[in-house]
Design a protein around this motif. Structure first.
Motif, mmCIF file in Angstrom:
data_model
loop_
_atom_site.group_PDB
_atom_site.id
_atom_site.type_symbol
_atom_site.label_atom_id
_atom_site.label_comp_id
_atom_site.label_asym_id
_atom_site.label_seq_id
_atom_site.Cartn_x
_atom_site.Cartn_y
_atom_site.Cartn_z
ATOM 1 N N ILE A 1 -90.377 -41.714 -80.198
ATOM 2 C CA ILE A 1 -89.089 -42.328 -79.913
ATOM 3 C C ILE A 1 -88.405 -41.664 -78.724
ATOM 4 O O ILE A 1 -87.673 -42.321 -77.960
ATOM 5 N N ASN B 1 -88.885 -46.103 -92.773
ATOM 6 C CA ASN B 1 -87.883 -45.947 -91.717
ATOM 7 C C ASN B 1 -88.526 -45.730 -90.350
ATOM 8 O O ASN B 1 -87.947 -46.061 -89.320
ATOM 9 N N LEU C 1 -89.198 -49.207 -89.083
ATOM 10 C CA LEU C 1 -87.941 -49.852 -88.709
ATOM 11 C C LEU C 1 -87.415 -49.301 -87.384
ATOM 12 O O LEU C 1 -86.917 -50.051 -86.527
ATOM 13 N N MET C 2 -87.529 -47.977 -87.209
ATOM 14 C CA MET C 2 -87.122 -47.392 -85.929
ATOM 15 C C MET C 2 -88.010 -47.910 -84.799
ATOM 16 O O MET C 2 -87.522 -48.211 -83.695
ATOM 17 N N ASN C 3 -89.294 -48.013 -85.066
ATOM 18 C CA ASN C 3 -90.234 -48.503 -84.063
ATOM 19 C C ASN C 3 -89.858 -49.920 -83.626
ATOM 20 O O ASN C 3 -89.751 -50.222 -82.437
ATOM 21 N N PHE C 4 -89.636 -50.779 -84.601
ATOM 22 C CA PHE C 4 -89.295 -52.170 -84.282
ATOM 23 C C PHE C 4 -87.957 -52.249 -83.546
ATOM 24 O O PHE C 4 -87.784 -53.037 -82.613
ATOM 25 N N ALA C 5 -87.019 -51.393 -83.944
ATOM 26 C CA ALA C 5 -85.704 -51.403 -83.302
ATOM 27 C C ALA C 5 -85.807 -51.048 -81.826
ATOM 28 O O ALA C 5 -85.171 -51.687 -80.971
ATOM 29 N N VAL C 6 -86.602 -50.029 -81.506
ATOM 30 C CA VAL C 6 -86.700 -49.629 -80.103
ATOM 31 C C VAL C 6 -87.432 -50.681 -79.284
ATOM 32 O O VAL C 6 -87.111 -50.896 -78.103
ATOM 33 N N GLN C 7 -88.413 -51.364 -79.891
ATOM 34 C CA GLN C 7 -89.101 -52.433 -79.159
ATOM 35 C C GLN C 7 -88.122 -53.559 -78.841
ATOM 36 O O GLN C 7 -88.116 -54.106 -77.725
ATOM 37 N N GLN C 8 -87.278 -53.889 -79.813
ATOM 38 C CA GLN C 8 -86.272 -54.925 -79.577
ATOM 39 C C GLN C 8 -85.252 -54.474 -78.529
ATOM 40 O O GLN C 8 -84.836 -55.253 -77.669
ATOM 41 N N ARG C 9 -84.857 -53.220 -78.611
ATOM 42 C CA ARG C 9 -83.889 -52.688 -77.643
ATOM 43 C C ARG C 9 -84.425 -52.751 -76.221
ATOM 44 O O ARG C 9 -83.690 -53.037 -75.268
ATOM 45 N N ASN D 1 -86.811 -54.821 -75.257
ATOM 46 C CA ASN D 1 -87.323 -56.172 -75.000
ATOM 47 C C ASN D 1 -88.837 -56.186 -74.806
ATOM 48 O O ASN D 1 -89.376 -56.866 -73.929
#
Length: 719
Positions: free
Chosen positions: A639, A669, A672-680, A682
């Motif tokens: 991350i 978690n 979830l953090m991984n997916f969040a950073v990918q979305q952040r 783009n």
């Protein structure tokens, strides 16, 4: 107290065996694995091929060397349709194995009586809420008789030398003294109106379970029920001062804590391993020392006085030597090879003799065949696991006859017989006899199905890193392989990190099923892997992700140079657990891959330290606690590399993220953090959450869906 199941006596089995011997001899006498000699059309492997292969369990040889009993799981996509039964195989002739039990729930922890006439095993039958011990008179036939009826069940039974008693493991709740106490405590917990859990020491979770306040204990019970069909088990550990220590306990497993215990040769006491510092697991290594406990009652005596951990206890046939596997638990080190140790018995010197001190490999398992002059064992090396022996003084190490490929994953000896399970990537598990000559296959549960699959054995190759480390790799080719074509490369990263890629039939990340769409699969044993010596496994310390990741990348480079059929423009990477950690690291630090697959992958070393069930080991690997300001905690957390996205050096590759919601080893978690950073950032990403799975995908339909999603993700970006 009996279970109506169809059984056959040894006598009837011998008659049936004699009738079938000639017909079966041609098949069982073969000493080679499945060969591609049949001219029939073969097909590319399917998920059904993988999932529905019979799962052959570890054989247990009878003390007289005449029989082997083992389990076979008849798998099904619907768990309600799955069966698991015991089978028996004569070791004196070529008659086929025969089914010994007919029960859907299955049996485990099989143990032969000293006279080789009876079996005990653990099963749930006739309304059992927990596994209980059952005894089957194999020689006379008839029904299995239940020997225990404990609220907390029973596990790991072992016969006394005279065959009159059984030693086993069960649990109690704090303060319990009798089975009535245990039953009352269990009822109180069941009737509670609140659902809160309470903890005062770590760790509160293990893999997919929240731990309870159960306490492990050793019990003894008569091997024969009385005239009323009753039998009372006796807790021989609860009255000791040892058991009252706050840190007392055993190794944690899926069924609870376990104590590796064996009867002393005279049958008057048991030797067992136990820890007394489990309550300090977040601060120091938990070590399991050896103790002696009289069966008649009394205090447990500590036998060893070091900081090692001991397990796999076995007495020599003459009762004069106790053998064990020893893990040195070297302070400040992340890994020690398991070495074979011996103690003179009765134990006059608490210091062990290390028999394999000069062998830089970790012993997986060992047995003591009849004769007592040599110890046979296996260990991992370069994708294989073969058979070796050493004399009882620790000299004259020999390689014993083994198959040239694949792995031995169990061993059992009785009389002059030595049996085990052998398998390879293209030979699903079967029972083999290892008799000092060419190994002989004894069963054929999967051979016909395997012969119809178009697959090739993995190809092995090595390369040298910049710092001189030798790295072993295996390469798996798809069905209908044509060396004149170009194939995308999927490098799959093993978990652990203290494990290795093995030439074996794998269920969760089957090499050939991953290769099926038309990919070459690369399997690299990066530094930190086992099978290459203690230093190689320790070299991951202070460098948990970058060094291994660099070696995975170099493995790809070497494969491209070595094999012209690899398309260097179409590369993908993926893995699970530690392999998922490394998959995340590659996505964060390089753009060379077109697609990434990460299952149960860590994103933040600090978060993983605080939420997983192995914090102290992670601290040791990093060199200090998370507040020590050591750079590794940030510099090797995926991350924390998110800035690479703007530089164009990472966090751009499309990634498939999968996780089991019940995974407490690498908690969700991280995903979830991984997916969040990918979305952040783009970045193309997909998150799959399996609510009913743990660290692994273990249910049939979930597994089929997982493979289909991996295949679809790779196809989208590689094709």
């Amino acid at each position: 107290m009996t279970s109506p199941r169809l059984r056959r006596s040894l006598g009837s089995l011998l008659i049936a065996a004699a009738c079938a011997s000639l017909a079966h001899a041609a098949d069982t006498n073969t000493t080679t694995p499945v060969a591609a000699t049949q001219m029939q059309a073969r097909h590319a492997i399917t998920h059904e091929d993988v999932w529905l292969m019979k799962r052959v369990g570890a054989p247990v040889a009878s003390p007289d060397g005449k029989w082997a009993v083992f389990s076979v799981v008849d798998s099904a996509y619907d768990s309600k349709e799955q069966w698991s039964d015991l089978w028996i195989k004569s070791l004196l002739d070529d008659s086929p194995a025969r089914r010994l039990s007919y029960s859907k729930s299955g049996e485990s922890a099989v143990a032969w009586s000293p006279d080789s006439r009876q079996l005990v095993f653990v099963a749930k039958r006739d309304g059992d809420e927990a596994g209980q011990i059952y005894r089957l008179d194999v020689a006379a036939g008839g029904e299995a008789q239940r020997l225990t009826s404990l609220t907390m069940g029973a596990r790991m039974p072992k016969w006394s030398p005279d065959g009159k008693q059984l030693l086993f493991i069960s649990d109690i709740y704090p303060g319990n003294k009798t089975e009535a106490d245990v039953k009352q405590s269990a009822k109180e917990r069941k009737d509670r109106k609140h659902s809160a859990r309470s903890y005062e020491t770590t760790a509160p979770r293990y893999f997919d379970k929240w731990l309870t306040d159960k306490q492990v204990r050793l019990f003894v019970v008569d091997a024969q029920a009385d005239a009323k069909g009753e039998n009372t088990a006796r807790d021989i550990l609860s009255g000791t001062q040892l058991a009252t220590l706050p840190g007392f306990g055993g190794g944690q497993g899926d069924e609870g804590q376990s104590l590796d215990a064996v009867w002393t040769p005279d049958g008057k006491a048991v030797v067992f391993n136990a820890a007394t510092n489990r309550d300090a697991a977040q601060r120091e290594a938990v070590v399991s020392q050896l103790y002696l406990l009289p069966v008649a009652g009394g205090e447990a005596q500590r036998l060893t006085q070091d900081k090692h951990s001991y397990g796999s206890l076995k007495f020599a046939a003459d009762g004069k030597t106790l053998f064990a596997l020893s893990d040195a638990q070297t302070p400040g080190k992340v890994y020690d090879v398991k070495r074979l140790a011996s103690f003179a018995w009765p134990m006059s010197n608490p210091a062990p003799t290390i028999l394999t001190a000069k062998l830089d490999r970790s012993i997986s398992r060992f047995v003591l065949p009849e004769g007592g002059k040599r110890i046979l064992f296996s260990y991992e090396h370069a994708g294989l696991e073969k058979l070796y022996s050493i004399d009882t003084k620790g000299g004259d190490l020999r390689e014993e006859p083994s198959l040239p490929t694949g792995t031995i994953n169990s061993l059992s000896s009785g009389g002059k017989a030595l049996v085990g399970v052998w398998e390879s990537a293209i030979n699903p598990p079967e029972i083999y006899a290892f008799n000092g000559k060419q190994p002989k296959r004894l069963t054929a549960f999967n051979t016909e199905k395997a012969s119809k699959i178009d697959w090739q054995a993995p190809e092995h190759f090595w390369f040298t890193t910049a710092d001189g480390r030798q790295i072993h790799n295996m390469l798996v080719k798809p069905a209908n392989f044509d060396p004149n074509k170009k194939y995308p490369l999927f490098t799959v990263i093993h978990g652990g990190a203290a494990s290795m890629w093995r030439d074996q039939f794998v269920l969760r990340w089957n090499y050939h099923l991953l290769a099926k769409p038309g990919y070459v699969v690369l399997l690299t044993d990066y530094k930190g892997s086992t099978g290459y010596g203690e230093e190689f496994s320790r070299s991951i310390q202070f460098d948990p992700l970058k060094g291994p990741g660099d070696e995975v990348n170099q493995g790809v480079d070497e494969a491209i140079k070595k094999y012209p059929f690899i398309d260097s423009t179409k590369l993908a990477a993926g893995g699970a657990s530690y392999g998922g950690h490394l998959a995340n690291w590659l996505q964060a630090t390089t753009t060379r891959y077109k697609a990434i697959v990460s299952h149960a992958g860590e994103m933040d070393l600090i978060m993983q330290w605080g939420t997983s069930d192995g914090g102290f080991g992670r601290e040791t690997n990093a060199g200090g606690p998370v507040w020590s300001n050591l750079p590794v905690w940030r510099d090797q957390s995926p991350i924390m590399q998110a800035g690479n996205h703007e530089k164009g050096t990472g966090f751009t590759t499309p990634i498939l993220i999968t996780v089991g919601e019940l995974d407490y080893r690498v908690p969700a978690n991280n995903a979830l953090m991984n997916f969040a950073v990918q979305q952040r950032l783009n970045v193309p990403a997909k998150l799959l959450v399996f609510p009913d799975e743990n660290h692994w995908i273990l249910k049939g339909e979930n597994s089929r869906f997982f493979y289909s999603e991996v295949e679809g993700w790779l196809a989208k970006y590689l094709n």
